[in-house]
Structures are given as C-alpha cells and as structure tokens.
Design an enzyme around this catalytic site. Structure first.
Site, PDB file in Angstrom:
ATOM      1  N   LYS A  39       0.815  -1.214   0.000  1.00  0.00           N
ATOM      2  CA  LYS A  39       0.000   0.000   0.000  1.00  0.00           C
ATOM      3  C   LYS A  39       0.849   1.265   0.000  1.00  0.00           C
ATOM      4  O   LYS A  39       1.812   1.368   0.737  1.00  0.00           O
ATOM      5  CB  LYS A  39      -0.891  -0.007   1.250  1.00  0.00           C
ATOM      6  CG  LYS A  39      -1.896   1.096   1.330  1.00  0.00           C
ATOM      7  CD  LYS A  39      -3.292   0.521   1.481  1.00  0.00           C
ATOM      8  CE  LYS A  39      -4.344   1.584   1.534  1.00  0.00           C
ATOM      9  NZ  LYS A  39      -4.711   2.155   0.255  1.00  0.00           N
ATOM     10  N   GLY A  44       6.488   0.710   5.770  1.00  0.00           N
ATOM     11  CA  GLY A  44       7.411  -0.162   5.052  1.00  0.00           C
ATOM     12  C   GLY A  44       7.443   0.118   3.557  1.00  0.00           C
ATOM     13  O   GLY A  44       8.510   0.116   2.933  1.00  0.00           O
ATOM     14  N   CYS A  45       6.280   0.379   2.993  1.00  0.00           N
ATOM     15  CA  CYS A  45       6.200   0.631   1.546  1.00  0.00           C
ATOM     16  C   CYS A  45       6.869   1.959   1.184  1.00  0.00           C
ATOM     17  O   CYS A  45       7.505   2.065   0.130  1.00  0.00           O
ATOM     18  CB  CYS A  45       4.745   0.610   1.092  1.00  0.00           C
ATOM     19  SG  CYS A  45       3.969  -1.005   1.382  1.00  0.00           S
ATOM     20  N   THR A  46       6.742   2.941   2.046  1.00  0.00           N
ATOM     21  CA  THR A  46       7.393   4.228   1.810  1.00  0.00           C
ATOM     22  C   THR A  46       8.910   4.063   1.871  1.00  0.00           C
ATOM     23  O   THR A  46       9.633   4.527   0.990  1.00  0.00           O
ATOM     24  CB  THR A  46       6.922   5.273   2.846  1.00  0.00           C
ATOM     25  OG1 THR A  46       5.506   5.445   2.703  1.00  0.00           O
ATOM     26  CG2 THR A  46       7.626   6.604   2.656  1.00  0.00           C
ATOM     27  N   ALA A  49      10.165   2.270  -1.287  1.00  0.00           N
ATOM     28  CA  ALA A  49      10.160   3.164  -2.453  1.00  0.00           C
ATOM     29  C   ALA A  49      11.272   4.205  -2.345  1.00  0.00           C
ATOM     30  O   ALA A  49      11.920   4.539  -3.345  1.00  0.00           O
ATOM     31  CB  ALA A  49       8.794   3.838  -2.591  1.00  0.00           C
TER      32      ALA A  49
END
Length: 155
Positions: A39, A44-46, A49
């Site tokens: 998401k 974690g996704c930030t 990226a």
C-alpha cells in the site's frame, strides 16, 4: 497463484502507469525490477520506495528499470510519489491480476486473523524476459541494495 521461479519466462503484464501503460514488452532487451508492495504511504512501503529511489541513478547506470506495483490507483501513486519525491515508476494493478500472476497475492495472518493481501516480493527480469532472481517475504532494510547488486551481475 503462479509458481514464478528463476529461469522461467516472466509472466506477461500490462499495468497502468503515470505516463500510460507499462508492458513487459516495453523492457525487451534490458533488465527490469518488478517489485510488489501492499500500500502507498505506509511505513514499510514508503521506506522501500525511498530506498529504490535513492539507488535509482545506480540502477540507471546498470541499464535497469525499476517498477513498483500495488493495487493503489494511478492517482494514489502520483500523490505518493509527489509527497516523498519518488523517482521509481509506480504501476497500478487494481484488480490484482498481475500480482496474482507473479504469485504475490497470498494468505496473510495478523494477530490470528487470516486475510488475502500482497506479499512484499521482488522479481529481477533479464533482457530476454526471463526471471533472473526472486525475493519473497522481503524485509525492506538493505533490500534495494541487494537487488541492485543482483542487477549489476546481469550486465
């Protein structure tokens, strides 16, 4: 769920990106990193990226494109990219068809509750369209660096 293994042909894909559709054929002759994440704008996704963005120049020097994929919309990706000044391409798979094709739509278990979701996973696809490396159940710390090292080994 597909069983995507190293050496196999990469499952074909067409995904919505900020500048139009992204297809596996677009990367023919050059390696591409396809990473799946749960998401936009979550911790974690930030971080993942941001790590791929920090290594973007090195990936480009190695001739490797990086594409992050989630079920979020193109508009959500644009907002996410702008907020964190991300330079990696982000692609939308709202129906989860490509996510499933790569075997990254899995049953998860959090605090005893089972549900379906995206497994953080990464695929390094060589210039011939074959899976060169697979990372499943990715831990974010150091992951972009590991992927870059494997990508450099392809050249």
């Amino acid at each position: 769920m597909a069983d995507v293994i190293e050496g196999a042909a990469a499952p074909d894909f067409e995904l919505a990106g900020a500048d139009g559709p992204l297809r596996l054929a677009d990367f023919k002759g050059k390696p591409v990193v396809l990473y799946f994440y749960p998401k936009d704008d979550t911790t974690g996704c930030t971080r993942e990226a941001q790590d791929f963005t920090a290594a973007q120049v090195d990936f480009a020097k190695a001739g490797v494109s990086v594409v992050g994929v989630s079920k979020d919309t193109v508009a959500s990706h644009a907002k996410f990219a702008k907020k964190y000044d991300l330079s990696v391409q982000l692609a939308s798979d709202p129906e989860g068809e490509v996510i499933d094709r790569y075997g990254s739509w899995v049953e998860k278990n959090m605090y005893g509750r089972k549900y379906m979701g995206i497994e953080r996973s990464t695929f390094l696809i060589d210039g011939a369209g074959r899976i060169a490396r697979v990372w499943r159940k990715v831990k974010v710390a150091g992951h972009a660096r590991d992927v870059l090292s494997a990508a450099r080994a392809l050249s």
